[in-house]
Structures are given as C-alpha cells and as structure tokens.
Design a protein around this motif. Sequence first.
Motif, PDB file in Angstrom:
ATOM      1  N   SER A  24       8.516   8.164 -10.514  1.00 46.47           N
ATOM      2  CA  SER A  24       7.225   8.979 -10.105  1.00 46.47           C
ATOM      3  C   SER A  24       7.650   8.667  -8.473  1.00 46.47           C
ATOM      4  N   SER A  25       6.796   9.910  -8.221  1.00 42.22           N
ATOM      5  CA  SER A  25       7.205   9.825  -6.727  1.00 42.22           C
ATOM      6  C   SER A  25       5.900   8.820  -6.002  1.00 42.22           C
ATOM      7  N   GLU A  26       6.236   8.018  -4.939  1.00 39.30           N
ATOM      8  CA  GLU A  26       5.925   7.558  -4.367  1.00 39.30           C
ATOM      9  C   GLU A  26       4.350   7.727  -3.678  1.00 39.30           C
ATOM     10  N   PRO A  27       3.333   6.841  -3.431  1.00 41.55           N
ATOM     11  CA  PRO A  27       2.288   7.271  -3.937  1.00 41.55           C
ATOM     12  C   PRO A  27       2.070   7.032  -1.907  1.00 41.55           C
ATOM     13  N   ALA A  28       1.458   7.742  -1.035  1.00 40.03           N
ATOM     14  CA  ALA A  28       0.871   7.868   0.152  1.00 40.03           C
ATOM     15  C   ALA A  28       0.275   7.107   0.570  1.00 40.03           C
ATOM     16  N   GLY A  29       0.173   6.121   2.171  1.00 34.15           N
ATOM     17  CA  GLY A  29      -0.910   5.228   2.325  1.00 34.15           C
ATOM     18  C   GLY A  29      -0.107   4.493   2.614  1.00 34.15           C
ATOM     19  N   ASN A  30      -0.185   3.458   3.218  1.00 34.73           N
ATOM     20  CA  ASN A  30       0.851   1.730   4.111  1.00 34.73           C
ATOM     21  C   ASN A  30       0.532   0.847   2.973  1.00 34.73           C
ATOM     22  N   LEU A  31       1.196  -0.079   3.248  1.00 41.02           N
ATOM     23  CA  LEU A  31       1.196  -1.513   1.651  1.00 41.02           C
ATOM     24  C   LEU A  31       0.377  -1.712   2.573  1.00 41.02           C
ATOM     25  N   GLY A  32      -0.470  -2.259   1.050  1.00 40.36           N
ATOM     26  CA  GLY A  32      -1.772  -3.198   1.753  1.00 40.36           C
ATOM     27  C   GLY A  32      -2.628  -2.253   1.124  1.00 40.36           C
ATOM     28  N   ASP A  33      -2.918  -0.714   1.497  1.00 41.67           N
ATOM     29  CA  ASP A  33      -3.598   0.325   1.774  1.00 41.67           C
ATOM     30  C   ASP A  33      -4.641   0.358   0.190  1.00 41.67           C
ATOM     31  N   LEU A  34      -5.954  -0.024   0.230  1.00 45.50           N
ATOM     32  CA  LEU A  34      -7.149  -0.022  -1.325  1.00 45.50           C
ATOM     33  C   LEU A  34      -7.176   1.386  -1.375  1.00 45.50           C
ATOM     34  N   ARG A  35      -6.341   2.179  -2.624  1.00 43.08           N
ATOM     35  CA  ARG A  35      -7.100   3.168  -3.590  1.00 43.08           C
ATOM     36  C   ARG A  35      -8.163   3.100  -3.853  1.00 43.08           C
ATOM     37  N   ASP A  36      -8.448   2.227  -4.554  1.00 39.44           N
ATOM     38  CA  ASP A  36     -10.342   2.231  -5.970  1.00 39.44           C
ATOM     39  C   ASP A  36     -10.287   0.920  -6.164  1.00 39.44           C
ATOM     40  N   ALA A  37     -11.527   1.323  -6.589  1.00 39.53           N
ATOM     41  CA  ALA A  37     -11.533  -0.205  -7.100  1.00 39.53           C
ATOM     42  C   ALA A  37     -13.111   0.207  -8.467  1.00 39.53           C
ATOM     43  N   GLN A  38     -12.558  -0.570  -9.487  1.00 42.48           N
ATOM     44  CA  GLN A  38     -13.832  -0.110 -10.605  1.00 42.48           C
ATOM     45  C   GLN A  38     -14.028  -2.104 -10.597  1.00 42.48           C
TER      46      GLN A  38
ATOM     47  N   ASN B 132      -6.706  -1.215  -7.259  1.00 44.57           N
ATOM     48  CA  ASN B 132      -5.648  -0.307  -7.055  1.00 44.57           C
ATOM     49  C   ASN B 132      -4.970  -0.393  -5.996  1.00 44.57           C
ATOM     50  N   TYR B 133      -3.456  -0.524  -4.996  1.00 47.25           N
ATOM     51  CA  TYR B 133      -3.112  -0.381  -3.992  1.00 47.25           C
ATOM     52  C   TYR B 133      -1.960  -0.342  -4.457  1.00 47.25           C
ATOM     53  N   ILE B 134      -1.287   0.097  -2.919  1.00 51.73           N
ATOM     54  CA  ILE B 134       0.120   0.363  -2.937  1.00 51.73           C
ATOM     55  C   ILE B 134       0.899  -1.443  -2.164  1.00 51.73           C
ATOM     56  N   THR B 135       1.677  -2.069  -2.907  1.00 45.68           N
ATOM     57  CA  THR B 135       2.628  -2.427  -3.005  1.00 45.68           C
ATOM     58  C   THR B 135       4.412  -1.694  -2.522  1.00 45.68           C
ATOM     59  N   SER B 136       5.255  -2.563  -2.608  1.00 44.39           N
ATOM     60  CA  SER B 136       6.683  -1.763  -3.183  1.00 44.39           C
ATOM     61  C   SER B 136       7.275  -3.049  -3.544  1.00 44.39           C
ATOM     62  N   ASP B 137       8.200  -1.956  -4.117  1.00 42.26           N
ATOM     63  CA  ASP B 137       9.111  -2.948  -5.007  1.00 42.26           C
ATOM     64  C   ASP B 137      10.737  -3.123  -4.493  1.00 42.26           C
ATOM     65  N   ALA B 138      11.545  -3.556  -4.845  1.00 40.50           N
ATOM     66  CA  ALA B 138      12.628  -4.759  -4.278  1.00 40.50           C
ATOM     67  C   ALA B 138      13.701  -3.420  -3.713  1.00 40.50           C
ATOM     68  N   ALA B 139      12.870  -2.412  -4.066  1.00 43.20           N
ATOM     69  CA  ALA B 139      14.547  -1.174  -2.818  1.00 43.20           C
ATOM     70  C   ALA B 139      13.315  -0.869  -1.654  1.00 43.20           C
ATOM     71  N   GLY B 140      12.297  -1.485  -1.751  1.00 35.66           N
ATOM     72  CA  GLY B 140      11.451  -0.964  -0.697  1.00 35.66           C
ATOM     73  C   GLY B 140      10.289   0.130  -1.105  1.00 35.66           C
ATOM     74  N   ARG B 141      10.515   0.652  -2.405  1.00 34.25           N
ATOM     75  CA  ARG B 141       9.829   2.114  -2.569  1.00 34.25           C
ATOM     76  C   ARG B 141       8.052   1.834  -2.632  1.00 34.25           C
ATOM     77  N   LYS B 142       7.575   2.790  -2.463  1.00 37.48           N
ATOM     78  CA  LYS B 142       6.345   2.399  -2.428  1.00 37.48           C
ATOM     79  C   LYS B 142       6.317   2.824  -4.031  1.00 37.48           C
ATOM     80  N   LEU B 143       4.551   1.770  -4.526  1.00 38.48           N
ATOM     81  CA  LEU B 143       3.832   2.364  -5.566  1.00 38.48           C
ATOM     82  C   LEU B 143       2.676   1.371  -6.317  1.00 38.48           C
ATOM     83  N   LEU B 144       2.139   2.032  -7.060  1.00 42.86           N
ATOM     84  CA  LEU B 144       0.581   1.792  -6.597  1.00 42.86           C
ATOM     85  C   LEU B 144       0.649   0.573  -8.735  1.00 42.86           C
ATOM     86  N   THR B 145      -0.268  -0.751  -7.744  1.00 42.45           N
ATOM     87  CA  THR B 145      -0.843  -1.754  -9.500  1.00 42.45           C
ATOM     88  C   THR B 145      -1.894  -2.078  -8.710  1.00 42.45           C
TER      89      THR B 145
END
Length: 399
Positions: free
Chosen positions: A39-53, A89-102
């Motif tokens: 999937s495409s990388e999420p917009a935003g910066n590392l550590g950005d909070l996307r939402d909370a439940q 849910n927040y933005i981090t990055s994988d070993a290749a530096g690609r941003k993802l939501l976790t």
Amino acid sequence: MLIAAPQPLSAAPRRHFLAAACLSVMLAACGGGGGGSGSSEPAGNLGDLRDAQAINTLTAASISQAAAQPDSWFKGLAARYDVKTYRLNYITSDAAGRKLLTSGLLSVPVKPDGASSPVLSYQHATIFRNAEAPSQNVVASEPPAQLAAQGYIVVAADYIGFGSSFGTQHPYMEATPTARAVVDMLQASRAWQSQNQVRDNGQLFMMGYSEGGYATMAAHRLIQQTGGSMLGSLKAAIPGAGPYDVKAALDGLLEQTVAKYPELQGIVTPENLSQLGDTTRKRLRQLMVLVLLHNNQGDVVFRVDGIDRYLAGDLDGLARYNSVHLGWAPTAPVYLFHGKDDKTVPYAASTSALQALRQQGATAVSLTDCTASPADHLPCVPEYLRFALDRMGALAQNL
C-alpha cells in the motif's frame, strides 16, 4: 528470511515474556527493506498520531485479582488505580525507511483531576500471533495494565507486523525499525496526552524483557542519538535478558543447533561459517530457525535477516543493522538484568553489552544477575519485574 510465526506456548500473563522459541517454518528468500504490504505510504511525519480509540476501563480490583492468580508474573502486586486504555494509530517507518501506519496501547491510571504521572515505555517480548499484541489483548493480567495500575502512564508499541501494520513483515532483531516503532509511539502518545489534558510529570522510564529488552536498548540508543526533550525526560532504562549483541546471541544459537543435530558436529563452527557450501548453509539456516522458533502455528511473518548476515560472515552488517550495544554511550542509567543459565538468550549478550557501553564512555551502566534456580529465561521473569519496579520506584515521582 521470512518465517511464518508460531503460537505462544503458555498462559496470558506469560506471553509477553516469551522469547522466540521453535517452529514449523515457512522460509522465503531474503529480501531488502521491511517488506510492506504494497500500500502507499501514509501522509505525515514519523510519530504523528493519526487517531485513537478508547478500549476499556480495567478496575483496580480486577487487576489485583489477576496478579493473585497462580500463573501470574506479578504475584502479590496490589493495584493502586483503575486503568483506562486506548489504541493509538501512528506513523512509523520500516527497515527501508518507508512510512507505514502501526499501532500501540496507551494505559492511563485513573487519578484525581490535575494529578500527573511518570511515563513508562514498556516493550513486549516475542509474540507470534497478532491477537497477543498489546493493543489487541487488553486484559487485567497483561503487563501494561499491571504497570499502569501502579501509577505509570504506560506506552506499549505493538511493533511493526502487529496491530494496524498486521500483514507487514515483523523486523525481528532489526535495530532501526524496532527503535522507530517505540520512539514514534512515544511521540504519538505525547500528542494524545496534549489533546486530552492527561498530564505527565516529565519523567520517562523504559523497560522490556527478551526481545523487549532488545527493543528498549534500541529505542534508548535512538533517543540518545537524536537528543531533544525525550532524552531530557529519560530517568532510567531497565532492559532484561535481551540479545543486544546479536552476534553473541547467534553464537549461542549456533552452539545449541550443533549440539541438537549431530550431522553438524565436526563440520560447523563459528569460524568457518562463510566457507560452508550453499547446501550446508541452507540446511544450517533452516535448523537454526527451527531451534529459534518452536513448532506451532501463528499468523505473523518474521524477517530474520540477521541469521543470513551471520552465516555469510557479514559481521560488519550484523553490527550495523542488528546489534544495539555499539556506537553510543547512554547518559541515563541503564540497569541490565540477566540470568547466567539462560538457554534462550545467552548471558554473554548482556556481558558484551555491559563491556561495550562502558568502553564507549557510559558511566551509569550495571548488570544484575538473576538469583532464580535455575537462572534460565522464563524462571527469571518474576524477579526481573520486581527488579524493574524497584529501580523505577526509587526514582519515580507522583505515583
């Protein structure tokens, strides 16, 4: 190398302290990066909070009752507070530096209005099913609830491959994505606290056992290297029984593998790995993974590229991408803990880390030996938890 991960071996309170144990494996060719879902990388910066439940509220009575159960690691620990829990849910990055939501779990003690709390970054040990990740398994017996009930705001990353990033390869013992998942979760939790007027007192502690100990040191190193307010808040890190020196950990794994499989004896040594033929190396890799991750079914795919670097003799790559004890000198106290009889993560991984950190200029690093008999991996968990709570309790305010 990809591994189809197995199911945990024991009851709920123990799951987060299980190190990788042995498996029915499915191996794939080694890959680069972090192996996302496409999937495409999420917009935003590392550590950005996307939402909370909001998830649930656990009462102090239920948490104390869970600690009183015969199989609890927290025997005799009385809860002081109810605990409210949230999935972030927040933005981090994988070993290749690609941003993802976790994702991760935030556990907040219920205190009077205006009260503050220290923050505790809790890193879980190896688990093999998504349902066991902190934000997916929010019950009174689990460490985040038990620790938050003592008065800490507990921040627990699910890690890449779990929670919101389920389906992505879990980068097992890969330093950068492991550290990023933890530090970015801490950043996201700060944003949530600000939005919800939940005060902390400016103190940060870090703890974790086994893979959680490794993740604790990886994240501590990233905080140290990047500086900023998080470093100023960090009062102590308490890593337990982690494979910080991955070469030392894999030397121990190789020794176990050769002892278990007579066909390897007299053929395989740590010194001749890079000279092995392709067939022997592939067989050895398969057997090492079988010793590492025990025979059960799971739903999380593990990347264990460190084993391939080790077998290829790429010690520089292993030090650069996998080990977490090199290239830094922590300024905050580091209280290592390990058992000398550990057959899962060799004690040498901790002695090597202690020596390296001191040689690199750290002055507040110590190693405490587990006194359980035998001082093996799982028998040392209850003592580690008491040790961590004591060390933090001596420094923590506003509990």
